[in-house]
Design a protein around this motif. Structure first.
Motif, PDB file in Angstrom:
ATOM      1  N   GLU A 115       0.829  -1.208   0.000  1.00 21.34           N
ATOM      2  CA  GLU A 115       0.000   0.000   0.000  1.00 21.34           C
ATOM      3  C   GLU A 115       0.855   1.247   0.000  1.00 21.34           C
ATOM      4  O   GLU A 115       1.881   1.288   0.700  1.00 21.34           O
ATOM      5  N   GLY A 116       0.416   2.246  -0.725  1.00 23.10           N
ATOM      6  CA  GLY A 116       1.109   3.530  -0.711  1.00 23.10           C
ATOM      7  C   GLY A 116       1.026   4.170  -2.075  1.00 23.10           C
ATOM      8  O   GLY A 116       0.534   3.561  -3.013  1.00 23.10           O
ATOM      9  N   PRO A 117       1.540   5.424  -2.185  1.00 18.84           N
ATOM     10  CA  PRO A 117       1.575   6.040  -3.507  1.00 18.84           C
ATOM     11  C   PRO A 117       2.604   5.327  -4.390  1.00 18.84           C
ATOM     12  O   PRO A 117       3.614   4.831  -3.897  1.00 18.84           O
ATOM     13  N   GLU A 118       2.322   5.279  -5.678  1.00 18.34           N
ATOM     14  CA  GLU A 118       3.271   4.668  -6.619  1.00 18.34           C
ATOM     15  C   GLU A 118       4.115   5.757  -7.260  1.00 18.34           C
ATOM     16  O   GLU A 118       3.687   6.897  -7.405  1.00 18.34           O
ATOM     17  N   VAL A 119       5.323   5.371  -7.666  1.00 18.93           N
ATOM     18  CA  VAL A 119       6.156   6.286  -8.429  1.00 18.93           C
ATOM     19  C   VAL A 119       6.966   5.475  -9.429  1.00 18.93           C
ATOM     20  O   VAL A 119       7.276   4.307  -9.188  1.00 18.93           O
ATOM     21  N   SER A 120       7.237   6.087 -10.569  1.00 18.26           N
ATOM     22  CA  SER A 120       8.023   5.423 -11.617  1.00 18.26           C
ATOM     23  C   SER A 120       9.396   6.071 -11.679  1.00 18.26           C
ATOM     24  O   SER A 120       9.506   7.289 -11.883  1.00 18.26           O
ATOM     25  N   ILE A 121      10.412   5.254 -11.494  1.00 18.87           N
ATOM     26  CA  ILE A 121      11.794   5.740 -11.569  1.00 18.87           C
ATOM     27  C   ILE A 121      12.441   5.121 -12.800  1.00 18.87           C
ATOM     28  O   ILE A 121      12.290   3.920 -13.049  1.00 18.87           O
TER      29      ILE A 121
ATOM     30  N   GLY B 214       9.098   0.279 -11.141  1.00 16.29           N
ATOM     31  CA  GLY B 214       7.765   0.637 -10.656  1.00 16.29           C
ATOM     32  C   GLY B 214       7.772   0.438  -9.149  1.00 16.29           C
ATOM     33  O   GLY B 214       7.961  -0.678  -8.673  1.00 16.29           O
ATOM     34  N   LEU B 215       7.602   1.524  -8.397  1.00 18.52           N
ATOM     35  CA  LEU B 215       7.776   1.445  -6.940  1.00 18.52           C
ATOM     36  C   LEU B 215       6.496   1.775  -6.187  1.00 18.52           C
ATOM     37  O   LEU B 215       5.703   2.600  -6.624  1.00 18.52           O
ATOM     38  N   MET B 216       6.356   1.151  -5.028  1.00 19.38           N
ATOM     39  CA  MET B 216       5.310   1.527  -4.085  1.00 19.38           C
ATOM     40  C   MET B 216       6.022   2.160  -2.894  1.00 19.38           C
ATOM     41  O   MET B 216       6.940   1.552  -2.323  1.00 19.38           O
ATOM     42  N   LEU B 217       5.604   3.372  -2.521  1.00 15.21           N
ATOM     43  CA  LEU B 217       6.219   4.048  -1.374  1.00 15.21           C
ATOM     44  C   LEU B 217       5.434   3.650  -0.123  1.00 15.21           C
ATOM     45  O   LEU B 217       4.500   4.333   0.276  1.00 15.21           O
ATOM     46  N   THR B 218       5.801   2.527   0.464  1.00 11.31           N
ATOM     47  CA  THR B 218       5.043   1.997   1.609  1.00 11.31           C
ATOM     48  C   THR B 218       5.537   2.645   2.904  1.00 11.31           C
ATOM     49  O   THR B 218       6.587   3.295   2.932  1.00 11.31           O
TER      50      THR B 218
ATOM     51  N   VAL C  93       9.862  -2.469  -4.676  1.00 10.42           N
ATOM     52  CA  VAL C  93       9.674  -2.655  -6.114  1.00 10.42           C
ATOM     53  C   VAL C  93       8.399  -3.452  -6.374  1.00 10.42           C
ATOM     54  O   VAL C  93       8.200  -4.527  -5.816  1.00 10.42           O
ATOM     55  N   ILE C  94       7.530  -2.910  -7.215  1.00  7.94           N
ATOM     56  CA  ILE C  94       6.370  -3.658  -7.702  1.00  7.94           C
ATOM     57  C   ILE C  94       6.774  -4.435  -8.952  1.00  7.94           C
ATOM     58  O   ILE C  94       6.390  -5.567  -9.150  1.00  7.94           O
ATOM     59  N   GLU C  95       7.516  -3.759  -9.811  1.00  6.23           N
ATOM     60  CA  GLU C  95       7.940  -4.429 -11.045  1.00  6.23           C
ATOM     61  C   GLU C  95       9.118  -3.688 -11.654  1.00  6.23           C
ATOM     62  O   GLU C  95       9.331  -2.502 -11.417  1.00  6.23           O
ATOM     63  N   TYR C  96       9.873  -4.447 -12.445  1.00  7.63           N
ATOM     64  CA  TYR C  96      10.877  -3.850 -13.330  1.00  7.63           C
ATOM     65  C   TYR C  96      10.334  -3.915 -14.749  1.00  7.63           C
ATOM     66  O   TYR C  96       9.640  -4.860 -15.113  1.00  7.63           O
TER      67      TYR C  96
END
Ligand code: AMP
Ligand code: GLY
Length: 418
Positions: free
Chosen positions: A187-193, A269-273, A279-282
């Protein structure tokens, strides 16, 4: 040296944005595209009459094209970069072994466990009963272990949704045969790095956030992305530093330790928990539609940079990011994502002055007008000194463009910011 020649592989909005950024590079390269689109063909020379990678490589050699830039992941999984290497062609995009970070979710999980990269816990299962046994609570996340064009993930709030997805995977074999991961819900906001990665070195690019749900307020079905926002200011410096230390650096050094030499874009693809970034996915390529938001911020010589990077050297003197905000609004066709309607004429494209329009699913009709030809049709992208200004600019320009049945969100760049 005569002008550099570069070919971009792909046909969507992301590739349209990459083609334009390459064209605008200070080294002014000649740009080709395969398979490209009618809109891309207005900027680049489309390579026609070629249907497979071996013929493409012959064309690249015959035309003495210096660099191949992979936009889409599917060609990388088929071994585009391996084939380029065997033919002595410089390629920006990883070989198959590197592309597996995206192509196999189990490969990615094992990689992260091996190298201490934070991610959700998981079980890998081969049938529906084993999946049921592995689900310990709801919500849970089920992921098909292979490329599924963004459709292989189900976030299941309850047993009924999980059962429906298990049926799609194991009974209907909607994605073909393969394993399934049962993953911890984060859970948390997602961000793409995004990072440029070459032989153990990396350069982190401008962070972005995408909007995956069809409707305002993140309601409705998942889509390929209904918009994105990007800015060097998107994340606090301390958080970006934490992401670099805990995620980007161990990933890049892990690739080297595994002897998995990687040259290309790498997308986290990250979740800022509450427990920190996970990491959610690469993905082994740039994000779509994040790329459409990021590319207009680049100033300098992206083409020259990528040519050098494809030989293993990341030279940070070639380009920089403007310290602005960039907002990308996607217009999708009627019926998307369940279906999509083609052939609706797009109105108002020539009215757009203060934004870029990238085409994802359009074609030119016999009269030369652009019409819809796919689910996500186009993206209108504008910048501003502040997020609010970029949002206002993108919406002011975006409202000039329309077609019958167009679907768009009204909270891109607003939702998920406090
Ligand atoms: P993916 O195709 O892996 O990017 O997943 C699509 C979307 O599903 C992500 O952008 C998230 O919103 C959601 N998702 C994937 N994995 C998880 C997870 N472990 N926990 C919560 N949401 C997830
Ligand atoms: N923006 C999500 C993706 O490109 O996969």
């Amino acid at each position: 040296m005569s002008a550099m020649k570069v070919i971009v592989i792909g046909k969507g909005g992301r590739e349209h944005a990459i083609v334009r950024a390459l064209k605008e590079s200070s080294s002014a390269p000649e740009v080709y595209a395969w398979p490209g689109s009618d809109a891309i063909g207005q900027l680049a020379q489309r390579v026609e009459g070629i249907s497979a990678v071996p013929e493409l490589l012959n064309f690249i050699q015959k035309e003495e094209i210096h660099l191949c830039v992979a936009g889409e992941e599917s060609y990388l999984m088929q071994g585009l970069a391996d084939a380029c290497e065997a033919s002595g062609i410089a390629c920006w995009g990883p070989k198959r072994q590197g592309a597996l970070l995206e192509g196999s979710k189990e490969f990615a999980k094992e990689f992260m466990d091996r190298h201490g990269v934070p991610t959700g816990t998981y079980d890998s299962v081969s049938d529906a009963q084993a999946a049921r046994d592995a689900i310990s609570s709801y919500p849970c996340v089920l992921k098909f272990d292979g490329l599924a064009a963004g459709k292989g993930v189900a976030v299941c709030p309850d047993e009924a949704t999980a059962e429906a997805f298990l049926k799609e995977v194991f009974d209907d074999e909607r994605f073909g045969s393969g394993k399934l991961l049962v993953e911890e819900y984060l859970e948390g906001p997602e961000v793409s790095i995004f990072a440029m990665v070459a032989d153990g070195d990396y350069q982190i690019l401008c962070p972005a956030r995408d909007y995956k749900r069809l409707g305002d307020g993140d309601e409705g079905p998942n889509t390929g992305g209904m918009g994105a926002v990007a800015s060097p200011q998107l994340l606090e410096p301390a958080l970006l530093q934490r992401i670099e230390e805990e995620i980007v650096r161990p990933t890049v050094s892990g690739l080297e330790k595994d002897g998995n030499r990687y040259r290309g874009f790498l997308y986290f693809g990250l979740m800022l928990t509450d427990d920190g970034p996970k990491v959610i996915e690469y993905n082994c390529r740039f994000g779509d539609p994040e790329c459409q938001a990021v590319m207009p911020l680049i100033e300098g010589d992206l083409a020259g940079y990528l040519l050098k990077a494809a030989s293993g050297v990341l030279d940070r003197t070639y380009f920089s990011f403007q310290d602005l905000w960039s907002v990308c609004l996607v217009l999708a066709s009627a019926g998307y994502p369940a279906s999509s309607r083609n052939g609706d004429v797009i109105r108002g494209l020539e009215e757009v002055q203060g934004a870029r329009v990238y085409h994802a699913g359009t074609r030119q009709n016999a009269e030369g007008q652009f019409e819809t030809a796919g689910g996500r049709v186009l993206a209108v992208v504008a910048q501003g000194a502040t997020r609010e200004e970029a949002v206002a600019n993108a919406y002011a320009e975006g409202t000039k463009v329309d077609f019958d049945g167009a679907q768009r969100r009204s909270d891109i760049g607003v939702r998920n910011f406090t």
